[in-house]
Enzyme design. Structure first.
Site, PDB file in Angstrom:
ATOM      1  N   LYS A 117     -19.640  16.609 -45.658  1.00 13.88           N
ATOM      2  CA  LYS A 117     -19.897  15.980 -44.365  1.00 13.88           C
ATOM      3  C   LYS A 117     -18.831  14.941 -44.043  1.00 13.88           C
ATOM      4  O   LYS A 117     -18.494  14.712 -42.880  1.00 13.88           O
ATOM      5  CB  LYS A 117     -21.291  15.353 -44.360  1.00 13.88           C
ATOM      6  N   GLU A 201     -24.350   6.361 -41.804  1.00 13.20           N
ATOM      7  CA  GLU A 201     -24.232   6.463 -40.354  1.00 13.20           C
ATOM      8  C   GLU A 201     -25.175   5.481 -39.682  1.00 13.20           C
ATOM      9  O   GLU A 201     -26.210   5.103 -40.247  1.00 13.20           O
ATOM     10  CB  GLU A 201     -24.591   7.871 -39.873  1.00 13.20           C
ATOM     11  N   HIS A 236     -36.806  14.581 -42.380  1.00 14.11           N
ATOM     12  CA  HIS A 236     -35.494  15.081 -41.952  1.00 14.11           C
ATOM     13  C   HIS A 236     -35.385  16.595 -42.094  1.00 14.11           C
ATOM     14  O   HIS A 236     -34.277  17.136 -42.080  1.00 14.11           O
ATOM     15  CB  HIS A 236     -34.368  14.399 -42.728  1.00 14.11           C
ATOM     16  N   ARG A 292     -23.360  28.524 -43.128  1.00 10.18           N
ATOM     17  CA  ARG A 292     -24.263  29.576 -43.600  1.00 10.18           C
ATOM     18  C   ARG A 292     -25.169  29.974 -42.445  1.00 10.18           C
ATOM     19  O   ARG A 292     -25.124  29.395 -41.360  1.00 10.18           O
ATOM     20  CB  ARG A 292     -25.127  29.053 -44.749  1.00 10.18           C
TER      21      ARG A 292
END
Length: 679
Positions: A117, A201, A236, A292
């Site tokens: 990421k 973040e 999440h 994916r």
């Protein structure tokens, strides 16, 4: 097709889904299975199946070397990784290619670029794609993370750099909890992806989760397949998805898809992938790219009338992409819900058990079922608790939602606690119907007890009278209590009832001059849930009531200032009693008054100082030892099961009297983990 035989390096519903695509394309499918999955559905639907190891994923589905060896032994030409497990492992993809097999997915180089990421954020910045403010650096020292978190400003989101599916993610509200959040995210990321690097973040308060599906061939051509809305999440992890998003206009779709294609081209992407964004106040930010197939690919398939898995296989076989961007046009709206073995009443903790009843609607126009298990299968603590995906579609969002409500209303499952009633509540919620969604939707609107079709206390009242009226020992005052679960109370009878896996205390007393009527009180954990009058109305046998064994009856529950609740009751073939409300069966049983049966409704406490395991799983980490002094809310034990962690905390200040298990031990729901002494 240049390859004739494909190994599916996965399990559950995605393995079944890929096997179905293989059958339609004339490709032979090969399943792999662990000890826990010997009789799993993927074993039964594939043409061949091979054993690859013990139940823990680290000893089976994550053993890439074993899987490749099986593919060679079986004479396979290709491997499809599904999602999860090794699907985003560049090393495994490279090993598959080096073994002379076709890898159904993006190149190992693209997986490496976008699988991190942190690196994906850097590529997005260079490609001009907006990103959320945060820290994506290589310096992972505690001091640096502390400094960057303060710079970004709390709350922040700690995220694993590798992988997806909500693993390795923690929201941290205050600097005091940063170290704990980072440690938990690292552990979960290491366990799931073998990579403990994290990033930080800014946590947005009310974002929507929007993702764009992309598809590219091996010759440089890449297109998008529109967007999906994936905002309904818990821990999440997504629960419901739909396509197209009710929040995305034609202009916003153009901006989102242009950004997604820019990023995919920058990564040299091939095959199927997903670029994820968060959307708030009309602005979108790049979140991550999943290299994916996604769980929710089904809504794209139904909304666009395209077979994503078949497309993957054709591209992997070397075909040029046969679609043009102008060919991509929504033909309707599609909604997917994920049926999980989990308990929304207990924080969506996963549950285990054998599926003893499963009646699902048949597939038809606008209704699709992607199952991972079938009747008689067992949900274990080793893997993701998904049972099936239910997908409905129609010309409009309202059409798709109407069909989904019908599908959920007709679905019956027993033997394991599920989120079925929660899904029924969700698709009927007024704010959901209006499309007012965010990733905090469940947090904002859902409360335990909000979703039953009939109020649980009402069901309990009916259940209590049902059992009493049909137990001659309980009715016989000369011999009322011996050998059964009823016992004398001050004004009548008391018993413990189990409904939907939860235990409640019921007290009944007769009402003078009112035949077949009872005053019923229901309590749980000291709180009164029901104080009502319950009436039994025995009705004659009719053709419509042949479903019941014995004389069918009606229970009527009267509550002040509310409508009269009426429900049927009966007995199953094994003598187990049940109540029927709106075509849904609620199974009931009695427990012995002084039994040691565990209360499933308790998350942590058996007594004031006995901390229980909230779910079946493994003791991942012990944070205290015998004799340690602890304070309220201090983490004591971390339990791991079904790809998630749960931290058991001290309920009050005190001292650890004894720790009952060691790290690595398996525990069941309700097993006492730690005994405390109060100060």
């Amino acid at each position: 097709m240049p390859f004739q035989k494909l190994l599916i390096a996965n399990r559950g519903e995605i393995a079944v889904r890929v096997a179905r695509a293989c059958a339609e394309l004339g490709i032979k499918s090969v399943a792999v299975y662990s000890e826990a999955d010997r009789d799993a559905l993927q074993v039964r639907v594939c043409d061949e199946a091979y054993f690859i190891g013990r139940s823990p994923a680290t000893e089976s589905y994550l053993r890439g070397d074993v899987i490749i060896e099986v593919a060679r032994r079986a004479g396979c030409d290709a491997i499809h990784p599904g999602f999860g497990f090794l699907s985003e492992n560049a090393g495994f993809a490279r090993a598959v290619v080096e073994a002379g097999l076709t890898w159904v997915g993006p190149t190992p180089e693209a997986i490496t670029l976008m699988g991190s990421k942190i690196e994906a954020k850097r590529i997005a910045e260079r490609a001009g794609v907006p990103i959320v403010p945060g820290y994506f650096g290589d310096d992972q020292s505690p001091g640096k993370l502390h400094t960057e978190a303060e710079r970004i400003g709390f709350p922040v989101l700690i995220k694993a750099s590798a992988g997806g599916g909500g693993k390795g993610m923690r929201v941290v509200e205050h600097i005091a909890h940063l170290e704990e959040g980072v440690d938990a995210a690292r552990r979960e990321a290491l366990a799931a992806f073998g990579d403990g690097s994290i990033m930080i973040e800014k946590y947005l308060s009310e974002p929507r989760h929007i993702e764009v599906q992309v598809l590219g061939d091996n010759y440089g051509k890449i297109i998008h397949l529109g967007e999906r809305e994936c905002s309904i999440q818990r821990r999440h992890q997504k629960v419901l998805e739909e396509s197209p998003s009710p929040a995305v206009s034609a202009l916003l779709r153009e901006r989102l898809t242009r950004a997604a294609l820019s990023l995919a081209r920058a990564a040299g992407y091939t095959n199927a992938g997903t670029v994820e964004f968060i959307l708030q106040d009309g602005e979108f930010y790049f979140l991550e790219m999943n290299t994916r197939l996604q769980v929710e690919h089904t809504v794209t398939e139904e909304a666009l009338d395209i077979d994503m898995v078949a497309a993957q296989l054709r591209i992997a076989s070397g075909e040029h992409l046969w679609l043009e961007q102008e060919d991509i046009e929504f033909v309707g709206h599609a909604v997917e819900v994920r049926l999980y073995a989990e308990d929304p009443e207990r924080g969506f903790l996963p549950s285990t058990g054998k599926i003893t009843q499963l009646n699902a609607p048949h597939e038809e126009e606008g209704v699709r079922i992607d199952p991972g298990v079938s009747l008689g299968d067992t949900i274990t603590a080793f893997y993701d608790p998904m049972i099936a995906k239910l997908i409905t579609s129609g010309e409009s969002r309202n059409d798709a939602l109407r069909r989904m409500r019908e599908v959920l209303g007709g679905l019956e499952i027993a033997g394991v606690t599920t989120n079925l009633d929660f899904l029924r509540w969700l698709v009927g919620h007024p704010q959901f119907e209006l499309g007012n969604l965010s990733t905090r939707f469940i947090e904002k609107y859902y409360r335990p007890g909000a979703f039953p079709l009939a109020p649980i206390p009402v069901l309990l009242g009916g259940a209590a009278v049902q059992l009493l009226s049909n137990d001659p020992d309980a009715r016989d005052s000369a011999y009322p209590w011996a050998g059964n679960a009823w016992r004398v109370a001050n004004q009548g009878l008391q018993a413990s009832l189990v409904v939907e896996g939860h235990t409640y205390d019921a007290a009944l007393s007769s009402i003078p001059g009112a035949p077949s009527c009872w005053a019923v009180t229901i309590n749980q954990a000291g709180s009164q849930l029901l104080d009502a009058v319950v009436r039994l109305v025995v009705r004659p046998q009719t053709e419509e009531s042949q479903v019941f064994d014995g004389s069918p009856s009606i229970v009527q529950v009267e509550l002040p200032d509310e409508p009269l609740y009426s429900m049927e009751y009966g007995w199953g073939e094994d003598g187990s009693p049940f109540i029927v409300w709106e075509k849904r069966e609620y199974w009931v049983r009695l427990t012995l008054p002084l039994s040691t049966e565990r209360m499933n409704t308790s998350l942590q406490l058996r007594g004031e100082n006995s901390l229980e395991s909230p779910m079946p799983g493994k003791v991942l980490k012990l944070l205290v030892a015998d004799g340690a002094d602890v304070i309220a809310e201090q983490p004591l034990v971390i339990i791991e099961a079904m790809k998630m962690e749960f931290t058991v905390r001290a309920p009050h200040d005190g001292r650890v009297a004894s720790v009952k298990y060691r790290e690595g031990d398996q525990v069941a729901v309700g097993d006492v983990l730690v005994e405390l002494e109060k100060e």
